[in-house]
Design a protein around this motif. Sequence first.
Motif, mmCIF file in Angstrom:
data_model
loop_
_atom_site.group_PDB
_atom_site.id
_atom_site.type_symbol
_atom_site.label_atom_id
_atom_site.label_comp_id
_atom_site.label_asym_id
_atom_site.label_seq_id
_atom_site.Cartn_x
_atom_site.Cartn_y
_atom_site.Cartn_z
ATOM 1 N N GLU A 215 -29.231 -12.581 1.885
ATOM 2 C CA GLU A 215 -29.900 -11.561 0.604
ATOM 3 C C GLU A 215 -29.617 -10.151 0.696
ATOM 4 O OE1 GLU A 215 -31.634 -12.097 -3.274
ATOM 5 O OE2 GLU A 215 -30.997 -13.810 -1.781
ATOM 6 N N ASP A 216 -28.631 -9.736 -0.032
ATOM 7 C CA ASP A 216 -28.576 -8.265 -0.240
ATOM 8 C C ASP A 216 -29.502 -7.365 -1.004
ATOM 9 O OD1 ASP A 216 -27.555 -5.635 -0.384
ATOM 10 O OD2 ASP A 216 -25.521 -5.960 -0.641
ATOM 11 N N ALA A 217 -30.652 -6.976 -0.294
ATOM 12 C CA ALA A 217 -31.689 -5.905 -1.164
ATOM 13 C C ALA A 217 -31.590 -4.816 -0.887
ATOM 14 C CB ALA A 217 -33.056 -6.952 -0.743
ATOM 15 N N GLU A 218 -30.664 -4.213 -0.507
ATOM 16 C CA GLU A 218 -30.285 -2.796 0.046
ATOM 17 C C GLU A 218 -30.993 -1.828 -1.162
ATOM 18 O OE1 GLU A 218 -27.113 0.562 1.800
ATOM 19 O OE2 GLU A 218 -26.711 -1.359 0.924
ATOM 20 N N ASN A 219 -30.532 -1.977 -2.294
ATOM 21 C CA ASN A 219 -30.962 -1.222 -3.313
ATOM 22 C C ASN A 219 -32.377 -1.165 -3.496
ATOM 23 O OD1 ASN A 219 -28.205 -0.277 -3.824
ATOM 24 N ND2 ASN A 219 -28.105 -1.797 -5.226
ATOM 25 N N LEU A 220 -33.009 -2.505 -3.544
ATOM 26 C CA LEU A 220 -34.238 -2.570 -3.891
ATOM 27 C C LEU A 220 -35.262 -1.734 -2.815
ATOM 28 C CD1 LEU A 220 -36.861 -3.770 -5.258
ATOM 29 C CD2 LEU A 220 -36.566 -5.796 -3.874
ATOM 30 N N PHE A 221 -34.778 -1.842 -1.497
ATOM 31 C CA PHE A 221 -35.419 -1.349 -0.540
ATOM 32 C C PHE A 221 -35.507 0.120 -0.510
ATOM 33 C CE2 PHE A 221 -35.790 -5.384 1.495
ATOM 34 C CZ PHE A 221 -36.997 -5.431 2.318
ATOM 35 N N LEU A 222 -34.201 0.680 -0.720
ATOM 36 C CA LEU A 222 -34.148 2.376 -0.773
ATOM 37 C C LEU A 222 -34.650 2.880 -2.169
ATOM 38 C CD1 LEU A 222 -30.390 2.496 0.543
ATOM 39 C CD2 LEU A 222 -32.683 2.601 1.590
ATOM 40 N N ASP A 223 -34.685 2.150 -3.196
ATOM 41 C CA ASP A 223 -35.525 2.675 -4.343
ATOM 42 C C ASP A 223 -36.849 2.676 -4.104
ATOM 43 O OD1 ASP A 223 -33.141 2.920 -5.800
ATOM 44 O OD2 ASP A 223 -33.352 0.846 -7.022
ATOM 45 N N ARG A 224 -37.533 2.059 -3.444
ATOM 46 C CA ARG A 224 -38.804 1.994 -3.315
ATOM 47 C C ARG A 224 -39.159 3.046 -2.068
ATOM 48 N NH1 ARG A 224 -41.426 -4.267 -3.342
ATOM 49 N NH2 ARG A 224 -40.681 -4.641 -5.492
ATOM 50 N N LEU A 225 -38.224 3.207 -1.208
ATOM 51 C CA LEU A 225 -38.442 4.338 -0.294
ATOM 52 C C LEU A 225 -38.142 5.734 -0.876
ATOM 53 C CD1 LEU A 225 -37.214 2.361 2.660
ATOM 54 C CD2 LEU A 225 -39.439 3.209 2.670
ATOM 55 N N LYS A 226 -37.611 5.984 -1.949
ATOM 56 C CA LYS A 226 -37.220 7.267 -2.368
ATOM 57 C C LYS A 226 -38.310 8.353 -2.315
ATOM 58 C CE LYS A 226 -34.175 6.902 -5.417
ATOM 59 N NZ LYS A 226 -33.403 6.656 -6.709
ATOM 60 N N GLY A 227 -38.159 9.448 -1.757
ATOM 61 C CA GLY A 227 -39.279 10.298 -1.729
ATOM 62 C C GLY A 227 -40.372 10.233 -0.690
ATOM 63 N N VAL A 228 -40.449 9.094 -0.013
ATOM 64 C CA VAL A 228 -41.325 8.887 0.801
ATOM 65 C C VAL A 228 -41.164 9.438 2.349
ATOM 66 C CG1 VAL A 228 -42.776 6.931 2.030
ATOM 67 C CG2 VAL A 228 -42.038 6.584 -0.315
ATOM 68 N N ILE A 229 -41.938 10.181 2.702
ATOM 69 C CA ILE A 229 -42.071 10.893 4.059
ATOM 70 C C ILE A 229 -42.897 10.371 5.203
ATOM 71 C CG2 ILE A 229 -42.235 13.214 5.053
ATOM 72 C CD1 ILE A 229 -41.492 14.453 2.598
ATOM 73 N N ASP A 230 -44.299 9.909 4.894
ATOM 74 C CA ASP A 230 -45.056 9.483 5.673
ATOM 75 C C ASP A 230 -44.578 8.221 6.462
ATOM 76 O OD1 ASP A 230 -48.033 9.458 6.913
ATOM 77 O OD2 ASP A 230 -47.875 7.486 5.903
ATOM 78 N N PRO A 231 -44.519 8.020 7.598
ATOM 79 C CA PRO A 231 -44.020 7.100 8.206
ATOM 80 C C PRO A 231 -44.934 5.795 8.145
ATOM 81 C CG PRO A 231 -45.074 8.544 9.933
ATOM 82 C CD PRO A 231 -45.058 9.356 8.710
#
Length: 505
Positions: A269-285
Amino acid sequence: MDKIVILDFGSQYTQLISRKIRELGVYTEILPYNKPVFDENTKGLILSGSPYSVYENDAPIVDQSIFSKGLPVLGICYGMQLIAHFFGGKVSKAHKSEYGFATLEVVKPSKLLEGMDKTVVWMSHGDRLEKLPEGFEAIARTSNSPFAAIENLSKKIWAVQFHPEVYHTQKGKQLLSNFVLDICKAKANWNMENFLAQQIETIRKTVKDKRVIGAISGGVDSTVTAAILSKAIGDQFVGVFVNNGLLRKNEIEYVLNALNKLKINVRYEDAENLFLDRLKGVIDPEQKRKIIGHTFIDVFKRIAEDYKDAEFLAQGTLYPDVIESTSVKGPSATIKSHHNVGGLPKDLKFKLIEPLRFLFKDEVRKLGKTLGIDDEFINRHPFPGPGLAIRIIGEITKEKLDILREADAIVVEEIKKANLYNDLWQAFAVLLPVSSVGVMGDKRTYENVVAIRIIESVDGMTADWAKIPYEVLNNISTRIINEVKSINRVVYDISSKPPSTIEWE
């Protein structure tokens, strides 16, 4: 199958006791001190150490009935003091604590200490036995402990003040062998071939004609789990491999090829775009970790909808996860709750299958070899669940991921070229959130900095930075700066764990 039961009083070394005995070919179970369970297969009992003192009001105390089961008992450190306390001995705070190496002198021949005289042992205690209980005899001493080992043959009880399970005790494995094989007469029939046959039979009886699904990360634990399920029930098992966009260079091809060689039924399952979209702008580990975990569950739930006949979920839960997550409140209070030990979403209504839940990591690797998985795959370094997201300090972007993938691949390639890979616990690159001035081709540059983390460890609980030859470090640095766009400086992390952690986030 014969087994030795270890009662855990909160010692940091309890798992070591279990692992050392399993290396002798005998199965062990670690149980909370207040939940002792014995059956006809139990051949002996071991009481672990503890951070407590037996004379404290809230000290962990086991039910004294365990001494009337007719089983041989071995007390280690706190376990010794607890035995002395029960039978009328006197334990008090030592005038001089004993931490570190000591020389053991045998004062009375004993089955427990055969081959142990004048050997170095590891002490770690601030209390000591001042008066022997009635019916007990001293069988060994050190310069600071007149009762470094004791026994009561009529009650089948032995106890030692030192820690035979730790590496520093030179003949500790000999002592455990004396107790388990010679005193308890346990049969050494614990091996991965027998374990695999037993698991396959159990899985077939449990699953019958139903379907099992399970997530495969590409790590050793999930791959070995998938291989067992595939061997047991064939295509009734569906392994789900999700590309979250946070994987290492060529990871997708490498993992899928390994799974295909094992003839595992895999859904990619290729979900790369979904994960990167949700991580956009997030800095806190910590926020990164939560987003990645929740997103994976969302993807997995959607996939599970396609398998209406699936009743079971396979997980690669290991024994240390189970021990840490099920410890009773008290001396071994829960260390951490693991995502795959009681952490499933309530709307994922699956019954769990966890074929590795009684294995340690080294046993999983042995099982992998038994299953025919390539040594190269079995010996892979650990990779964090959140992937490269916690090796990029700051915001995650596709560009940063691509930069880090290239740098990380060079680190591993050079470590392998130098024949160091299998001697190390982990070797990887970290992309830092700083830029550095450099000169490349007579031009000023202002580019990224990469940190290299290479460590040595036995179990990941503690670690030290590896003293890699300068030539290898030079090759890594030169290649990264020359071959990876946007990097002009490489630094080497020389921090140990503790106080630092292995990962940067």
